[in-house]
Design a protein around this motif. Structure first.
Motif, mmCIF file in Angstrom:
data_model
loop_
_atom_site.group_PDB
_atom_site.id
_atom_site.type_symbol
_atom_site.label_atom_id
_atom_site.label_comp_id
_atom_site.label_asym_id
_atom_site.label_seq_id
_atom_site.Cartn_x
_atom_site.Cartn_y
_atom_site.Cartn_z
ATOM 1 N N ALA A 172 16.613 46.787 68.976
ATOM 2 C CA ALA A 172 17.700 46.892 69.952
ATOM 3 C C ALA A 172 18.230 48.316 69.920
ATOM 4 O O ALA A 172 18.793 48.753 68.916
ATOM 5 C CB ALA A 172 18.809 45.897 69.635
ATOM 6 N N GLU A 173 18.056 49.036 71.012
ATOM 7 C CA GLU A 173 18.507 50.426 71.093
ATOM 8 C C GLU A 173 19.551 50.570 72.193
ATOM 9 O O GLU A 173 19.306 50.235 73.347
ATOM 10 C CB GLU A 173 17.334 51.355 71.396
ATOM 11 C CG GLU A 173 17.740 52.809 71.531
ATOM 12 C CD GLU A 173 16.585 53.718 71.933
ATOM 13 O OE1 GLU A 173 16.833 54.930 72.086
ATOM 14 O OE2 GLU A 173 15.458 53.225 72.103
ATOM 15 N N GLY A 174 20.728 51.051 71.811
ATOM 16 C CA GLY A 174 21.755 51.325 72.807
ATOM 17 C C GLY A 174 22.286 50.095 73.502
ATOM 18 O O GLY A 174 22.685 50.165 74.661
ATOM 19 N N VAL A 175 22.304 48.955 72.792
ATOM 20 C CA VAL A 175 22.778 47.728 73.438
ATOM 21 C C VAL A 175 23.823 46.985 72.607
ATOM 22 O O VAL A 175 24.846 46.552 73.142
ATOM 23 C CB VAL A 175 21.591 46.794 73.778
ATOM 24 C CG1 VAL A 175 20.792 46.429 72.539
ATOM 25 C CG2 VAL A 175 22.060 45.538 74.479
ATOM 26 N N LEU A 176 23.619 46.843 71.306
ATOM 27 C CA LEU A 176 24.518 46.027 70.489
ATOM 28 C C LEU A 176 25.958 46.542 70.471
ATOM 29 O O LEU A 176 26.898 45.734 70.488
ATOM 30 C CB LEU A 176 23.982 45.905 69.065
ATOM 31 C CG LEU A 176 22.618 45.218 68.923
ATOM 32 C CD1 LEU A 176 22.230 45.133 67.453
ATOM 33 C CD2 LEU A 176 22.623 43.838 69.565
ATOM 34 N N PRO A 177 26.203 47.864 70.435
ATOM 35 C CA PRO A 177 27.597 48.322 70.415
ATOM 36 C C PRO A 177 28.404 47.930 71.647
ATOM 37 O O PRO A 177 29.638 47.964 71.602
ATOM 38 C CB PRO A 177 27.456 49.851 70.308
ATOM 39 C CG PRO A 177 26.138 50.054 69.640
ATOM 40 C CD PRO A 177 25.267 48.978 70.210
ATOM 41 N N ALA A 183 30.120 38.676 68.798
ATOM 42 C CA ALA A 183 28.843 38.238 69.370
ATOM 43 C C ALA A 183 27.646 38.738 68.571
ATOM 44 O O ALA A 183 26.602 38.077 68.544
ATOM 45 C CB ALA A 183 28.731 38.704 70.823
ATOM 46 N N VAL A 184 27.759 39.894 67.936
ATOM 47 C CA VAL A 184 26.597 40.471 67.252
ATOM 48 C C VAL A 184 26.181 39.641 66.042
ATOM 49 O O VAL A 184 24.999 39.272 65.927
ATOM 50 C CB VAL A 184 26.866 41.943 66.867
ATOM 51 C CG1 VAL A 184 25.670 42.513 66.105
ATOM 52 C CG2 VAL A 184 27.135 42.778 68.117
ATOM 53 N N PRO A 185 27.085 39.299 65.116
ATOM 54 C CA PRO A 185 26.656 38.431 64.004
ATOM 55 C C PRO A 185 26.117 37.088 64.491
ATOM 56 O O PRO A 185 25.151 36.568 63.918
ATOM 57 C CB PRO A 185 27.935 38.258 63.176
ATOM 58 C CG PRO A 185 28.772 39.448 63.511
ATOM 59 C CD PRO A 185 28.484 39.731 64.956
ATOM 60 N N ASP A 203 20.668 50.533 66.397
ATOM 61 C CA ASP A 203 21.638 51.592 66.167
ATOM 62 C C ASP A 203 23.038 50.990 66.077
ATOM 63 O O ASP A 203 23.347 49.996 66.736
ATOM 64 C CB ASP A 203 21.593 52.649 67.277
ATOM 65 C CG ASP A 203 21.796 52.064 68.663
ATOM 66 O OD1 ASP A 203 21.267 50.969 68.943
ATOM 67 O OD2 ASP A 203 22.477 52.696 69.495
ATOM 68 N N ALA A 204 23.864 51.590 65.226
ATOM 69 C CA ALA A 204 25.230 51.105 65.034
ATOM 70 C C ALA A 204 26.146 52.289 64.775
ATOM 71 O O ALA A 204 25.708 53.361 64.341
ATOM 72 C CB ALA A 204 25.290 50.113 63.880
#
Length: 293
Positions: A172-177, A183-185, A203-204
């Motif tokens: 996952a690039e440039g999406v999780l933040p 929602a992430v966990p 990335d984080a």
């Protein structure tokens, strides 16, 4: 020509004049154009790291005002470094697991599959919102062994269409933040419950990093907002019990440091001297396996 008319382009194969694809993406969806633009422009540089000339071809198929994003040369190089590291981690995983599954979350218009060039034994899934996948299918020819899934990555139903019993890499690039913090966990819990074993690479940014990036002109131009920050990477192990922290990449390759402007080199050097600031932005890698493994 009126601005709202399609801009003609030349089809390389037929020579016929066709229209560029209009872009109707906004906010978080629109940020995929930041990374596309950064990779395409970095790949035009004589000292390019990423060498993603495919991205430039995709960019030229779109009717969009890319200069409004105000992506600087430093920003382009930063995007290239991030992508190159994630590409290298993907290749490493596939070297160890030739018959693996790769989930490319929030794929946008990224050409990672072309850069990595996996074998036909790899089951590769591109996952993004239905309208993003529809755009992707219009401007990018899908490769054999690659399947597109149009769904929100927060909708766990899409996982049912992926094989559970193969080693799985989630990138996952440039999406999780951009996701809500809670929602992430939960997404990671769903992924690790579905697949037997694998790794997650993404990335984080720290809380400070998230707040700072929200002021970037490129982010503000889209109306998007970063929400999820992560301090201690091991804190995810308690929120997602099956996750095991593997690696945290915070340092810039010295060869790439020489490519960025001296103010950014100075800032990067100062960040490395202050341990809490090293987590401003970095790449993280976790593994997971079934309890019986």
């Amino acid at each position: 020509m009126e601005r709202d008319e399609p801009i003609p382009r030349r089809n390389d194969e037929s020579g016929k004049v066709t229209a560029k694809e209009p872009i109707e993406l906004t906010q978080e969806r629109e940020t995929l154009l930041i990374t596309l633009y950064g990779k395409a422009e970095e790949s035009r540089l004589s000292d390019s790291l990423l060498q993603d000339h495919f991205a430039a071809g995709v960019m030229e198929r779109l009717d969009y005002d890319f200069p409004k994003l105000r992506v600087t040369r430093d920003g382009m190089i930063s995007v290239a470094i991030r992508s190159k590291t994630l590409d290298d981690w993907t290749r490493d995983f596939l070297d160890r697991h030739p018959q693996a599954t790769v989930l490319h979350l929030g794929c946008g218009l990224d050409s990672r599959i072309s850069r990595v060039n996996p074998s036909c034994e790899v089951a590769w899934f591109e996952v993004d919102f239905p309208d993003v996948i529809a755009l992707r299918q219009r401007v990018i020819e899908e490769r054999p062994g690659c399947r597109s899934i149009g769904a929100s990555i927060l909708d766990a139903d899409w996982l049912a269409s992926t094989p559970r019993d193969r080693p799985t890499l989630v990138v996952a690039e440039g999406v999780l933040p951009y996701l809500p913090a809670v929602a992430v966990p939960e997404l990671f819990r769903q992924i690790t419950a579905h697949f037997e074993q694998g790794e997650i690479a993404f990335d984080a940014y720290s809380g400070l990093g998230v707040r700072t990036l929200n002021w970037l002109p490129s982010i503000q131009a889209t109306g998007a907002r970063l929400r999820w920050g992560l301090g201690d990477p091991r804190s995810l192990e308690s929120e997602v019990p099956r996750l095991q922290f593997v690696a945290e990449e915070t340092r810039l390759d010295p060869r790439q440091m020489t490519r960025i402007s001296w103010p950014m080199r100075t800032l990067a050097s100062l960040i490395q001297l202050a341990p809490p600031l090293r987590r401003f932005g970095r790449l993280l890698r976790y593994r997971f396996e079934s309890p019986s493994a």
